[in-house]
Enzyme design. Structure first.
Site, mmCIF file in Angstrom:
data_model
loop_
_atom_site.group_PDB
_atom_site.id
_atom_site.type_symbol
_atom_site.label_atom_id
_atom_site.label_comp_id
_atom_site.label_asym_id
_atom_site.label_seq_id
_atom_site.Cartn_x
_atom_site.Cartn_y
_atom_site.Cartn_z
ATOM 1 N N SER A 139 41.760 42.136 39.850
ATOM 2 C CA SER A 139 42.327 41.348 38.749
ATOM 3 C C SER A 139 41.819 41.672 37.348
ATOM 4 O O SER A 139 42.357 41.161 36.379
ATOM 5 C CB SER A 139 42.111 39.863 39.003
ATOM 6 O OG SER A 139 43.090 39.396 39.876
ATOM 7 N N LYS B 196 38.949 34.014 29.803
ATOM 8 C CA LYS B 196 39.945 33.727 30.839
ATOM 9 C C LYS B 196 39.808 32.263 31.233
ATOM 10 O O LYS B 196 38.681 31.752 31.324
ATOM 11 C CB LYS B 196 39.695 34.641 32.044
ATOM 12 C CG LYS B 196 40.707 34.479 33.182
ATOM 13 C CD LYS B 196 40.436 35.481 34.315
ATOM 14 C CE LYS B 196 41.445 35.351 35.443
ATOM 15 N NZ LYS B 196 41.191 36.304 36.550
ATOM 16 N N SER C 295 45.150 39.091 38.234
ATOM 17 C CA SER C 295 45.385 37.783 37.670
ATOM 18 C C SER C 295 44.934 37.639 36.212
ATOM 19 O O SER C 295 45.322 36.667 35.561
ATOM 20 C CB SER C 295 44.648 36.742 38.522
ATOM 21 O OG SER C 295 43.251 36.946 38.465
HETATM 22 N N1 GLN Z 1 45.917 40.432 43.462
HETATM 23 C C1 GLN Z 1 44.823 40.061 44.308
HETATM 24 C C2 GLN Z 1 45.085 38.697 44.896
HETATM 25 O O1 GLN Z 1 46.129 38.195 44.680
HETATM 26 C C3 GLN Z 1 43.539 40.072 43.545
HETATM 27 C C4 GLN Z 1 43.389 38.898 42.683
HETATM 28 C C5 GLN Z 1 42.068 38.885 41.971
HETATM 29 O O2 GLN Z 1 41.395 39.909 41.878
HETATM 30 N N2 GLN Z 1 41.688 37.716 41.509
HETATM 31 O O3 GLN Z 1 44.281 38.124 45.546
#
Ligand code: GLN
Length: 484
Positions: free
Chosen positions: A175, A76, A151
């Site tokens: 995410s 990632k 994400s």
């Molecule tokens: N969707 C959540 C956020 O926007 C989690 C994102 C994540 O786990 N990095 O913060």
């Protein structure tokens, strides 16, 4: 050549049926041919990958063995990679070439992995749809009109489309698990502190945790073996004896107590998702697991608490991008203040700015007690809910997400609706617990995820339950037709 899993390729490499170079070329060719349809990679490191593959082939020829020796993986783009752009999905870091490797990258390289490139992601890991990336959205390989989740949507989509057998992700509020569910792959968020955060670009440091994404639980176990371990460069890294996460995969599930939280099956859960999850739970029951109804009474507070704590930490972490030391710098600044403000205004996207503003607000004098401190107390209540639950049960199961992968643009105008995508995943981050999502069925062609949450350090058990499920079902082997 039929596509295999990470573990399958490992066996074939060791048996000499294929070389790492051939395997690497096979996947690089797939990326070249198919990634334009889904945009899951930000950077492809072809030359570097082929050199790493050749080095792995030499080690294999000498009879060396290492957990990921010769196996293609993707990182990632939140993990720093020496000499390779590390963008974090942001214009701010579009030209940033990391001067060092993240611990995870270092460990995987040492285990012999061959990195094919860096995967697309929501900007600074803020999002649930991959639409906040500076490099454009990732499309869901099962239906290109739908989001892959976020994400870690690039990693999830790349694994689902079999552009790479396994990839890393990070999970601050869901995410890894939410995109795994949306793309029909297996993803594990380890216990907070299991995987080093050194060199993993910080979003919300008390929640962020790196973990594996792959087709199967067995593959995730193999990846976690390489990723996990104490690191003195991360002050929250946990000192634990080394564990082989593949060792317990074959244990049977007789007598396993599975907690089903009432709150995870209530209003707001899509009827089709509920049905798919219930069918999946029936499979675990047939294998000897015993369902126990439980309650996590503070579940409804997890999203509100998270959207105070995570922005607070992000506003502090992202203060470092000031146009001075690294990242985007505006042209012709008039003075220092102009340099700061324009560099940040140009470098960050809308969602990141929203979070920084919320975070700065909840931490400001006068509001700190009302918001930040309160959220920290709620966080403790949520952790207590789990502590009590794990006195009764061995694992907790439920849906990963309340609904199916949604359409691009469907939620972009409504941040709160977007935030609710993580309603079942966020609590595990607030409590620091491990969580896994695996493909558990389909609705039409769209995958549904089953989430398992474990007690601290019980990743081995989550992987065991998932592996047993995957012995019985073929959901994890499905491939989107356009990428077969
Ligand atoms: N969707 C959540 C956020 O926007 C989690 C994102 C994540 O786990 N990095 O913060």
């Amino acid at each position: 050549m039929t596509l295999d899993t990470l573990s399958g390729w490992a066996r074939r490499l060791q048996a000499g049926e294929i070389s790492s170079r051939e395997l690497t070329e096979l996947y690089l060719d797939r990326i070249e041919r198919l990634d334009p349809d889904i945009n899951s990679f930000v950077t492809v490191t072809r030359e570097q990958a082929l050199a790493a593959a050749d080095a792995a082939d030499q080690r294999l020829a000498r009879g060396e063995r290492a957990p990921l020796l010769g196996l293609p993986v993707a990182q990632k783009d939140i993990f720093c990679t020496r000499g390779v752009r590390t963008s974090c999905g942001s214009r701010m870091l579009d030209a940033f070439v990391a001067p060092y490797d993240a611990s995870v990258v270092e460990r995987m390289n040492a285990a012999g992995a061959v990195m094919l490139g860096k995967t697309n992601m929501d900007e600074f890991a803020m999002g649930s749809s991959n639409e906040t990336s500076h490099y454009g959205p990732v499309l869901n390989p099962w239906d290109p009109e739908r989001v892959p989740g976020g994400s870690s949507g690039g990693s999830a989509a790349a694994v689902a489309a079999r552009l790479v057998p396994a990839a890393t992700g990070t999970d601050t509020g869901g995410s890894i698990r939410q995109p795994a569910a949306f793309c029909g792959v297996t993803g594990l968020k380890p216990t907070y502190g299991r995987v080093s955060r050194y060199g993993m670009i910080a979003f919300a440091s008390s929640l962020d945790q790196g973990g594996p994404m792959a087709a199967s639980a067995e593959d995730c176990a193999l990846m976690l073996n390489a990723m996990a371990g104490f690191d003195s460069r991360d002050s929250t890294s946990l000192e634990r004896p080394d564990e082989d996460f593949t060792a317990g995969l074959d244990r049977d599930l007789k007598g396993l107590r599975i907690g089903l939280p009432r709150e995870y099956f209530g209003d707001g859960l899509h009827a089709d998702v509920r049905r798919a999850v219930q069918d999946a739970l029936a499979v675990l029951r047939e294998r000897g697991a015993e369902p126990v109804e439980i309650s996590l009474p503070n579940s409804d507070l997890s999203v509100p608490a998270y959207y105070v704590v995570a922005p607070a930490e992000c506003s502090s972490n992202l203060a470092r991008y000031d146009g001075v030391r690294f990242g985007h710098r505006c042209n012709d600044p008039r003075d220092l203040m102009d340099l700061y403000t324009r560099s940040r205004a140009e470098g960050f996207g809308a969602e990141v700015k929203r979070r920084i503003m919320i975070g700065t607000y909840v931490l400001s004098a006068g509001y700190y007690d009302a918001y930040y401190l309160k959220a920290q107390k709620v966080r403790r209540l949520i952790a207590e809910d789990f502590r009590r639950a794990f006195e009764q049960v061995d694992v907790i199961a439920g849906p990963t997400t309340p609904e199916l992968p949604f359409r691009l643009g469907e939620k972009s105008a409504d941040p709160v609706r977007m935030y609710l995508s993580d309603i079942y995943t966020i609590a595990a981050n607030l409590a620091g617990l491990p969580g896994l999502s695996m493909p558990a069925g389909t609705i039409g062609s769209l995958p549904v995820g089953l989430q398992l949450i474990g007690n601290y350090f019980d990743e081995g058990r989550l992987l065991n339950v998932a592996h047993q499920f995957q012995q019985e079902t073929g959901w994890h082997q499905r491939m989107p037709a356009a990428f077969a």
